[in-house]
Design a protein around this motif. Structure first.
Motif, PDB file in Angstrom:
ATOM      1  N   ILE A 198       0.864  -1.172   0.000  1.00  0.00           N
ATOM      2  CA  ILE A 198       0.000   0.000   0.000  1.00  0.00           C
ATOM      3  C   ILE A 198       0.901   1.222   0.000  1.00  0.00           C
ATOM      4  CG2 ILE A 198      -1.771   1.272   1.250  1.00  0.00           C
ATOM      5  CD1 ILE A 198      -2.723  -1.390   2.418  1.00  0.00           C
ATOM      6  N   VAL A 199       0.882   1.961  -1.095  1.00  0.00           N
ATOM      7  CA  VAL A 199       1.798   3.090  -1.266  1.00  0.00           C
ATOM      8  C   VAL A 199       1.464   4.186  -0.255  1.00  0.00           C
ATOM      9  CG1 VAL A 199       2.645   4.827  -2.882  1.00  0.00           C
ATOM     10  CG2 VAL A 199       2.004   2.547  -3.722  1.00  0.00           C
ATOM     11  N   PRO A 200       2.435   4.646   0.529  1.00  0.00           N
ATOM     12  CA  PRO A 200       2.181   5.712   1.502  1.00  0.00           C
ATOM     13  C   PRO A 200       1.590   6.952   0.845  1.00  0.00           C
ATOM     14  CG  PRO A 200       4.326   4.721   1.894  1.00  0.00           C
ATOM     15  CD  PRO A 200       3.832   4.161   0.585  1.00  0.00           C
ATOM     16  N   ALA A 201       0.617   7.540   1.500  1.00  0.00           N
ATOM     17  CA  ALA A 201      -0.111   8.669   0.926  1.00  0.00           C
ATOM     18  C   ALA A 201       0.779   9.867   0.629  1.00  0.00           C
ATOM     19  CB  ALA A 201      -1.246   9.086   1.865  1.00  0.00           C
ATOM     20  N   GLU A 202       1.897   9.988   1.364  1.00  0.00           N
ATOM     21  CA  GLU A 202       2.763  11.146   1.146  1.00  0.00           C
ATOM     22  C   GLU A 202       3.546  11.068  -0.157  1.00  0.00           C
ATOM     23  OE1 GLU A 202       4.963   8.427   4.149  1.00  0.00           O
ATOM     24  OE2 GLU A 202       2.907   9.142   3.792  1.00  0.00           O
ATOM     25  N   LEU A 203       3.512   9.924  -0.840  1.00  0.00           N
ATOM     26  CA  LEU A 203       4.261   9.775  -2.082  1.00  0.00           C
ATOM     27  C   LEU A 203       3.489  10.247  -3.317  1.00  0.00           C
ATOM     28  CD1 LEU A 203       6.068   6.340  -1.580  1.00  0.00           C
ATOM     29  CD2 LEU A 203       7.028   8.646  -1.392  1.00  0.00           C
ATOM     30  N   TYR A 204       2.230  10.574  -3.165  1.00  0.00           N
ATOM     31  CA  TYR A 204       1.454  11.052  -4.318  1.00  0.00           C
ATOM     32  C   TYR A 204       0.357  12.003  -3.839  1.00  0.00           C
ATOM     33  CZ  TYR A 204      -1.745   7.296  -2.837  1.00  0.00           C
ATOM     34  OH  TYR A 204      -2.581   6.477  -2.112  1.00  0.00           O
ATOM     35  N   SER A 205      -0.068  12.853  -4.743  1.00  0.00           N
ATOM     36  CA  SER A 205      -1.137  13.793  -4.426  1.00  0.00           C
ATOM     37  C   SER A 205      -2.434  13.034  -4.167  1.00  0.00           C
ATOM     38  CB  SER A 205      -1.345  14.771  -5.591  1.00  0.00           C
ATOM     39  OG  SER A 205      -0.149  15.480  -5.862  1.00  0.00           O
ATOM     40  N   PRO A 206      -3.260  13.526  -3.263  1.00  0.00           N
ATOM     41  CA  PRO A 206      -4.520  12.830  -2.952  1.00  0.00           C
ATOM     42  C   PRO A 206      -5.350  12.556  -4.206  1.00  0.00           C
ATOM     43  CG  PRO A 206      -4.147  14.618  -1.399  1.00  0.00           C
ATOM     44  CD  PRO A 206      -3.100  14.760  -2.468  1.00  0.00           C
ATOM     45  N   ILE A 207      -5.867  11.350  -4.298  1.00  0.00           N
ATOM     46  CA  ILE A 207      -6.716  10.986  -5.434  1.00  0.00           C
ATOM     47  C   ILE A 207      -8.163  11.261  -5.031  1.00  0.00           C
ATOM     48  CG2 ILE A 207      -7.352   9.183  -7.084  1.00  0.00           C
ATOM     49  CD1 ILE A 207      -4.705   7.794  -6.410  1.00  0.00           C
ATOM     50  N   ARG A 208      -8.563  12.491  -5.209  1.00  0.00           N
ATOM     51  CA  ARG A 208      -9.921  12.913  -4.860  1.00  0.00           C
ATOM     52  C   ARG A 208     -10.818  12.641  -6.049  1.00  0.00           C
ATOM     53  NH1 ARG A 208     -11.188  19.077  -4.186  1.00  0.00           N
ATOM     54  NH2 ARG A 208     -13.073  18.831  -5.420  1.00  0.00           N
ATOM     55  N   GLN A 209     -11.781  11.774  -5.886  1.00  0.00           N
ATOM     56  CA  GLN A 209     -12.664  11.385  -6.977  1.00  0.00           C
ATOM     57  C   GLN A 209     -14.001  12.110  -6.850  1.00  0.00           C
ATOM     58  OE1 GLN A 209     -10.677   6.927  -7.271  1.00  0.00           O
ATOM     59  NE2 GLN A 209     -12.814   7.206  -7.827  1.00  0.00           N
ATOM     60  N   ASP A 210     -14.302  12.940  -7.845  1.00  0.00           N
ATOM     61  CA  ASP A 210     -15.510  13.765  -7.796  1.00  0.00           C
ATOM     62  C   ASP A 210     -16.587  13.277  -8.755  1.00  0.00           C
ATOM     63  OD1 ASP A 210     -14.201  15.309  -5.952  1.00  0.00           O
ATOM     64  OD2 ASP A 210     -14.529  17.208  -7.003  1.00  0.00           O
ATOM     65  N   ALA A 211     -17.814  13.495  -8.350  1.00  0.00           N
ATOM     66  CA  ALA A 211     -18.976  13.201  -9.191  1.00  0.00           C
ATOM     67  C   ALA A 211     -19.598  14.517  -9.633  1.00  0.00           C
ATOM     68  CB  ALA A 211     -19.999  12.389  -8.410  1.00  0.00           C
ATOM     69  N   ILE A 212     -20.237  14.491 -10.800  1.00  0.00           N
ATOM     70  CA  ILE A 212     -20.925  15.694 -11.278  1.00  0.00           C
ATOM     71  C   ILE A 212     -22.041  15.299 -12.242  1.00  0.00           C
ATOM     72  CG2 ILE A 212     -19.475  16.160 -13.321  1.00  0.00           C
ATOM     73  CD1 ILE A 212     -19.524  19.166 -12.353  1.00  0.00           C
ATOM     74  N   VAL A 213     -23.122  16.072 -12.214  1.00  0.00           N
ATOM     75  CA  VAL A 213     -24.224  15.898 -13.167  1.00  0.00           C
ATOM     76  C   VAL A 213     -23.884  16.686 -14.431  1.00  0.00           C
ATOM     77  CG1 VAL A 213     -26.667  16.364 -13.627  1.00  0.00           C
ATOM     78  CG2 VAL A 213     -25.954  15.576 -11.359  1.00  0.00           C
ATOM     79  N   LEU A 214     -23.999  16.041 -15.568  1.00  0.00           N
ATOM     80  CA  LEU A 214     -23.722  16.714 -16.836  1.00  0.00           C
ATOM     81  C   LEU A 214     -24.932  17.558 -17.255  1.00  0.00           C
ATOM     82  CD1 LEU A 214     -21.862  13.753 -18.520  1.00  0.00           C
ATOM     83  CD2 LEU A 214     -20.880  15.779 -17.452  1.00  0.00           C
TER      84      LEU A 214
END
Length: 246
Positions: A198-214
């Motif tokens: 499990i790659v430590p979180a400090e090694l990459y930018s947060p993977i924030r997954q967003d939802a949106i209505v088109l």
């Protein structure tokens, strides 16, 4: 007779309220969304029609008029871009999950719990999702750069079109290693097969997954209903079981 007519009208009215929502789903979110969709249908009466793929490709398809109603992105920037370009409803955007990057091998015992295999292993290929199309690929590239391994790994890298294809490269053995999403290899906090770091979180930018209505679905009640359902406890429990945070 009147009571029967009233019941018939209720049934007709109920059916009329059921709508369909076409959902473009980031590949890393395949497994949880396949569990969530039937529960959403049962709870709301609406049907979610799912398509899975790379967020970057979905953006291009939406630009070209693809008939999607909701985007469940693998990043936050793509929904924001769609909102800025007036192709999505800006105030519908929210973070439905935060992803976790994992270095994985289909071989048990192959990946150590510190990721040293990247430096010392005799592996020939490592699978990474295309960083230009897939946020998990960008996170993998960022990790390698922070570990000062990007150059040494470059010649042995196999690029997947999306995180789903990247997983297949590693699962088939075509690549001994792969940077994948935790949701693809873990369930209820346990590794389902192979070996992983499990790659430590400090090694990459947060993977924030967003939802949106088109924009095309701005008046589709099923689209907003889906986003509301994703914020609820039932959906979140499923996401959490696949290693997502909020």
């Amino acid at each position: 007779m009147r009571r029967f007519a009233g019941l018939a009208l209720c049934l007709i009215f109920g059916t009329a309220q059921a709508d369909t929502v076409a959902v473009a789903v980031a590949a890393n979110f395949t497994a949880p969304m396949q569990e969530i969709a039937p529960l959403f249908a049962k709870a709301t009466g609406h049907e979610a029609q799912l398509s899975f793929g790379a967020t970057g490709k979905f953006y291009a398809q939406i630009n070209n008029g693809a008939p999607f109603d909701v985007l469940l992105s693998a990043d936050a920037s793509t929904p924001t871009k769609l909102a800025n370009e007036k192709m999505a409803v800006a105030d519908s955007q929210f973070t439905y999950a935060k992803g976790q990057l994992v270095l994985w091998s289909a071989q048990a015992g192959y990946v150590d719990n510190a990721g040293e295999v990247l430096k010392t292993g005799t592996w020939r290929h490592i699978a990474i999702a295309n960083p230009k199309l897939a946020p998990y690929g960008a996170a993998a590239q960022e990790t390698l750069q922070k570990l000062n391994l990007a150059d040494s790994v470059a010649q042995r890298t196999v690029l997947g079109e999306n995180i789903g294809q990247t997983y297949q490269f590693a699962a088939s053995g075509n690549a001994e290693l792969g940077f994948v999403a935790a949701s693809q290899v873990m369930k209820d906090g346990k590794l389902q097969s192979g070996s992983a770091w499990i790659v430590p979180a400090e090694l990459y930018s947060p993977i924030r997954q967003d939802a949106i209505v088109l924009q095309r679905a701005s008046s589709n009640p099923a689209a907003q209903a889906l986003l509301d359902y994703l914020k609820g406890p039932q959906a979140r429990a499923i996401m959490q079981s696949y290693g997502y945070a909020f």
